[in-house]
Design a protein around this motif. Structure first.
Motif, PDB file in Angstrom:
ATOM      1  N   TRP A 327      16.550  10.086   3.190  1.00 26.41           N
ATOM      2  CA  TRP A 327      17.551   9.113   3.632  1.00 26.41           C
ATOM      3  C   TRP A 327      17.907   8.122   2.523  1.00 26.41           C
ATOM      4  O   TRP A 327      19.056   7.724   2.401  1.00 26.41           O
ATOM      5  CB  TRP A 327      17.032   8.322   4.829  1.00 26.41           C
ATOM      6  CG  TRP A 327      16.890   9.095   6.089  1.00 26.41           C
ATOM      7  CD1 TRP A 327      17.685  10.124   6.529  1.00 26.41           C
ATOM      8  CD2 TRP A 327      15.886   8.914   7.108  1.00 26.41           C
ATOM      9  NE1 TRP A 327      17.238  10.599   7.740  1.00 26.41           N
ATOM     10  CE2 TRP A 327      16.142   9.866   8.122  1.00 26.41           C
ATOM     11  CE3 TRP A 327      14.802   8.045   7.249  1.00 26.41           C
ATOM     12  CZ2 TRP A 327      15.357   9.961   9.271  1.00 26.41           C
ATOM     13  CZ3 TRP A 327      14.020   8.136   8.385  1.00 26.41           C
ATOM     14  CH2 TRP A 327      14.289   9.088   9.387  1.00 26.41           C
ATOM     15  N   ALA A 328      16.899   7.736   1.743  1.00 26.25           N
ATOM     16  CA  ALA A 328      17.103   6.684   0.736  1.00 26.25           C
ATOM     17  C   ALA A 328      16.328   7.041  -0.525  1.00 26.25           C
ATOM     18  O   ALA A 328      15.244   6.506  -0.772  1.00 26.25           O
ATOM     19  CB  ALA A 328      16.650   5.336   1.289  1.00 26.25           C
ATOM     20  N   PRO A 329      16.861   7.939  -1.356  1.00 22.91           N
ATOM     21  CA  PRO A 329      16.170   8.295  -2.598  1.00 22.91           C
ATOM     22  C   PRO A 329      15.911   7.043  -3.446  1.00 22.91           C
ATOM     23  O   PRO A 329      16.803   6.234  -3.671  1.00 22.91           O
ATOM     24  CB  PRO A 329      17.159   9.242  -3.290  1.00 22.91           C
ATOM     25  CG  PRO A 329      17.994   9.811  -2.177  1.00 22.91           C
ATOM     26  CD  PRO A 329      18.120   8.697  -1.176  1.00 22.91           C
ATOM     27  N   GLY A 330      14.686   6.909  -3.889  1.00 26.37           N
ATOM     28  CA  GLY A 330      14.311   5.749  -4.690  1.00 26.37           C
ATOM     29  C   GLY A 330      13.608   4.664  -3.904  1.00 26.37           C
ATOM     30  O   GLY A 330      12.945   3.799  -4.489  1.00 26.37           O
ATOM     31  N   LEU A 331      13.748   4.699  -2.581  1.00 26.35           N
ATOM     32  CA  LEU A 331      13.101   3.677  -1.766  1.00 26.35           C
ATOM     33  C   LEU A 331      11.582   3.746  -1.897  1.00 26.35           C
ATOM     34  O   LEU A 331      10.897   2.717  -1.909  1.00 26.35           O
ATOM     35  CB  LEU A 331      13.517   3.828  -0.301  1.00 26.35           C
ATOM     36  CG  LEU A 331      12.940   2.811   0.691  1.00 26.35           C
ATOM     37  CD1 LEU A 331      13.340   1.399   0.308  1.00 26.35           C
ATOM     38  CD2 LEU A 331      13.405   3.125   2.114  1.00 26.35           C
ATOM     39  N   GLN A 332      11.056   4.959  -2.030  1.00 28.10           N
ATOM     40  CA  GLN A 332       9.608   5.107  -2.124  1.00 28.10           C
ATOM     41  C   GLN A 332       9.051   4.398  -3.356  1.00 28.10           C
ATOM     42  O   GLN A 332       7.921   3.880  -3.334  1.00 28.10           O
ATOM     43  CB  GLN A 332       9.217   6.579  -2.151  1.00 28.10           C
ATOM     44  CG  GLN A 332       9.767   7.367  -3.331  1.00 28.10           C
ATOM     45  CD  GLN A 332       9.374   8.834  -3.270  1.00 28.10           C
ATOM     46  OE1 GLN A 332       8.799   9.301  -2.304  1.00 28.10           O
ATOM     47  NE2 GLN A 332       9.698   9.569  -4.337  1.00 28.10           N
ATOM     48  N   ASP A 333       9.838   4.316  -4.438  1.00 31.22           N
ATOM     49  CA  ASP A 333       9.361   3.636  -5.642  1.00 31.22           C
ATOM     50  C   ASP A 333       9.163   2.144  -5.383  1.00 31.22           C
ATOM     51  O   ASP A 333       8.284   1.516  -5.979  1.00 31.22           O
ATOM     52  CB  ASP A 333      10.349   3.832  -6.791  1.00 31.22           C
ATOM     53  CG  ASP A 333      10.481   5.296  -7.200  1.00 31.22           C
ATOM     54  OD1 ASP A 333       9.494   6.042  -7.004  1.00 31.22           O
ATOM     55  OD2 ASP A 333      11.550   5.695  -7.691  1.00 31.22           O
ATOM     56  N   LEU A 334       9.987   1.570  -4.511  1.00 31.12           N
ATOM     57  CA  LEU A 334       9.867   0.157  -4.181  1.00 31.12           C
ATOM     58  C   LEU A 334       8.729  -0.099  -3.204  1.00 31.12           C
ATOM     59  O   LEU A 334       8.196  -1.204  -3.146  1.00 31.12           O
ATOM     60  CB  LEU A 334      11.182  -0.348  -3.577  1.00 31.12           C
ATOM     61  CG  LEU A 334      12.401  -0.305  -4.509  1.00 31.12           C
ATOM     62  CD1 LEU A 334      13.686  -0.494  -3.715  1.00 31.12           C
ATOM     63  CD2 LEU A 334      12.283  -1.360  -5.588  1.00 31.12           C
ATOM     64  N   LEU A 335       8.360   0.931  -2.422  1.00 24.45           N
ATOM     65  CA  LEU A 335       7.354   0.756  -1.382  1.00 24.45           C
ATOM     66  C   LEU A 335       5.965   1.222  -1.794  1.00 24.45           C
ATOM     67  O   LEU A 335       4.986   0.899  -1.132  1.00 24.45           O
ATOM     68  CB  LEU A 335       7.788   1.519  -0.124  1.00 24.45           C
ATOM     69  CG  LEU A 335       9.074   1.020   0.545  1.00 24.45           C
ATOM     70  CD1 LEU A 335       9.506   1.967   1.652  1.00 24.45           C
ATOM     71  CD2 LEU A 335       8.890  -0.388   1.104  1.00 24.45           C
ATOM     72  N   GLN A 336       5.874   1.987  -2.880  1.00 23.89           N
ATOM     73  CA  GLN A 336       4.585   2.537  -3.282  1.00 23.89           C
ATOM     74  C   GLN A 336       3.879   1.710  -4.354  1.00 23.89           C
ATOM     75  O   GLN A 336       2.792   2.063  -4.784  1.00 23.89           O
ATOM     76  CB  GLN A 336       4.763   3.974  -3.789  1.00 23.89           C
ATOM     77  CG  GLN A 336       5.024   4.967  -2.665  1.00 23.89           C
ATOM     78  CD  GLN A 336       5.193   6.385  -3.184  1.00 23.89           C
ATOM     79  OE1 GLN A 336       5.622   6.591  -4.318  1.00 23.89           O
ATOM     80  NE2 GLN A 336       4.871   7.363  -2.358  1.00 23.89           N
ATOM     81  N   GLN A 337       4.463   0.613  -4.772  1.00 20.57           N
ATOM     82  CA  GLN A 337       3.822  -0.201  -5.809  1.00 20.57           C
ATOM     83  C   GLN A 337       2.512  -0.768  -5.285  1.00 20.57           C
ATOM     84  O   GLN A 337       2.370  -1.069  -4.100  1.00 20.57           O
ATOM     85  CB  GLN A 337       4.763  -1.330  -6.253  1.00 20.57           C
ATOM     86  CG  GLN A 337       5.195  -2.242  -5.124  1.00 20.57           C
ATOM     87  CD  GLN A 337       6.207  -3.264  -5.587  1.00 20.57           C
ATOM     88  OE1 GLN A 337       5.846  -4.210  -6.266  1.00 20.57           O
ATOM     89  NE2 GLN A 337       7.451  -3.073  -5.238  1.00 20.57           N
ATOM     90  N   PRO A 338       1.515  -0.922  -6.144  1.00 18.11           N
ATOM     91  CA  PRO A 338       0.201  -1.410  -5.690  1.00 18.11           C
ATOM     92  C   PRO A 338       0.253  -2.874  -5.277  1.00 18.11           C
ATOM     93  O   PRO A 338       1.111  -3.637  -5.717  1.00 18.11           O
ATOM     94  CB  PRO A 338      -0.684  -1.217  -6.923  1.00 18.11           C
ATOM     95  CG  PRO A 338       0.271  -1.244  -8.082  1.00 18.11           C
ATOM     96  CD  PRO A 338       1.541  -0.614  -7.576  1.00 18.11           C
ATOM     97  N   ILE A 339      -0.665  -3.252  -4.420  1.00 17.72           N
ATOM     98  CA  ILE A 339      -0.823  -4.643  -3.997  1.00 17.72           C
ATOM     99  C   ILE A 339      -2.010  -5.216  -4.752  1.00 17.72           C
ATOM    100  O   ILE A 339      -3.157  -4.834  -4.526  1.00 17.72           O
ATOM    101  CB  ILE A 339      -1.036  -4.740  -2.473  1.00 17.72           C
ATOM    102  CG1 ILE A 339       0.192  -4.197  -1.733  1.00 17.72           C
ATOM    103  CG2 ILE A 339      -1.314  -6.176  -2.058  1.00 17.72           C
ATOM    104  CD1 ILE A 339       0.034  -4.144  -0.222  1.00 17.72           C
ATOM    105  N   GLU A 340      -1.731  -6.125  -5.693  1.00 16.67           N
ATOM    106  CA  GLU A 340      -2.795  -6.680  -6.528  1.00 16.67           C
ATOM    107  C   GLU A 340      -3.723  -7.593  -5.730  1.00 16.67           C
ATOM    108  O   GLU A 340      -4.936  -7.582  -5.913  1.00 16.67           O
ATOM    109  CB  GLU A 340      -2.181  -7.464  -7.696  1.00 16.67           C
ATOM    110  CG  GLU A 340      -1.370  -6.603  -8.645  1.00 16.67           C
ATOM    111  CD  GLU A 340      -0.733  -7.426  -9.748  1.00 16.67           C
ATOM    112  OE1 GLU A 340      -1.130  -8.606  -9.927  1.00 16.67           O
ATOM    113  OE2 GLU A 340       0.161  -6.901 -10.438  1.00 16.67           O
TER     114      GLU A 340
END
Length: 366
Positions: A327-340
């Motif tokens: 549905w939204a190519p690239g959205l996963q890159d914004l959501l998969q970043q680690p939580i420091e």
């Protein structure tokens, strides 16, 4: 779990962003409630009871209160399961939640901008708050109106980075959002299909009590997005039980591409910048929108919302994540970043899980 005291006592204001969002949901679900119009004393009392100074606040039963519309709606969906707005499809439900985040935490800025930057709007709302929220302040009406108008302009304009350049971009945010929602409503009566979902209620926060009601954005809505104007009125008059036979959405509409673009290009990069500044113990964060630089205060609550979205995304199955990527190519890159560093989730001592965390900086009344 104790039974609720019906009608629910909803402490808020009839011009409030989030009070309107919750009222829309309660009306549609058929959950009886009374709106208790807050004054400054009630606002403080509710803040002491729930641990956060914001509105609306809901009395559930003796000693139990609910706060934060996102958590309240989640809680009520589990208590009143008939005429649900919760989707059985995990991927689609996640997208509805993401659109709610966008409505709650991105459109807040243009909603408050139009209310307090435009002379006619500020005069009207300053007068209403002076006569309503500040009615318990022992001062002449014109003094209360002057005080509240200047207070709101300080918090929501000067301290929120509004200047000549950013003001133009904020106005564009509103127009872009109207166009995206108008596009969705060309084919369906509700944002994702034939029934309302959390996406509708998230966007109704700003669209109802601010953009639909305040003079300047209301005129723009009527002119530029008549389908949005019609949708807001239709939602206020809706009874969800009438739609029991309507099918739940099973796929994200193709027309959702415009709103997803706004989420990916503007909203989530802002949420990233806000979290990064919080991680660095900074008091302000910088982000760009179409080349315009914004400098705004760090908002810990939005750190929690952003981390919450990423944790929920991580809990989805690979198949559901793959559908979201489709549905939204690239959205996963914004959501998969680690939580420091995970923001503290120490729940307040209230016996209802929907109470907002005591250590959060809550939204102030507008």
């Amino acid at each position: 779990m104790n039974a609720p005291q019906l009608p629910l006592q909803v402490h808020g204001l009839d011009l409030s962003y989030f009070t309107g969002k919750l009222e829309m949901y309660l009306r549609n679900k058929g959950i009886a409630y009374d709106l208790i119009e807050m004054d400054t004393g009630d606002f403080k009392r509710c803040g002491l009871l729930t641990g956060v100074a914001q509105m609306p606040q809901v009395k559930w039963c003796e000693g139990q209160w609910l706060s934060d519309t996102t958590l309240i709606i989640e809680f009520l969906e589990k208590q009143f399961t008939e005429t649900t707005i919760t989707l059985n499809d995990p991927a689609l439900q996640f997208m509805a939640e993401l659109i709610e985040d966008f409505g709650d935490e991105w459109l807040w800025r243009p909603a408050l901008y139009y209310r307090w930057a435009k002379t006619r709007d500020a005069k009207l709302m300053g007068d209403r708050l002076a006569a309503g929220m500040m009615r318990d302040i022992p001062a002449p009406h014109f003094v209360r109106r002057f005080a509240i108008t200047n207070r709101q302009k300080m918090h929501f304009l000067r301290r929120d980075g509004v200047n000549r350049q950013t003001a133009k971009r904020i106005e564009e945010h509103y127009l872009e959002s109207l166009a995206a929602i108008e596009d969705l409503l060309k084919e369906n009566p509700f944002l994702l299909g034939q029934r309302p979902t959390l996406a509708d209620y998230g966007l109704l926060g700003p669209m109802f009590r601010h953009f639909f009601c305040d003079p300047t954005p209301a005129m723009i809505m009527r002119t530029e997005a008549p389908a949005v104007h019609e949708w807001v009125a239709r939602m206020w008059n809706l009874k969800l039980q009438r739609l029991d036979c309507a099918l739940m959405p099973t796929d994200l509409p193709a027309k959702a591409s415009k709103i997803l673009q706004l989420i990916m290009e503007d909203f989530l990069p802002y949420m990233q910048a806000n979290e990064s500044a919080w991680q660095a113990n900074q008091r302000s964060c910088s982000f760009q929108s179409k080349g315009i630089e914004f400098e705004v205060p760090v908002n810990p609550y939005r750190v929690w919302r952003f981390q919450r979205a990423r944790l929920r995304y991580a809990q989805l199955t690979p198949a559901d994540q793959s559908r979201i990527h489709g549905w939204a190519p690239g959205l996963q890159d914004l959501l998969q970043q680690p939580i420091e560093r995970l923001i503290s989730t120490k729940i307040s001592t209230l016996p209802i899980h929907a109470a907002v965390q005591k250590n959060f900086v809550g939204r102030q009344w507008q």
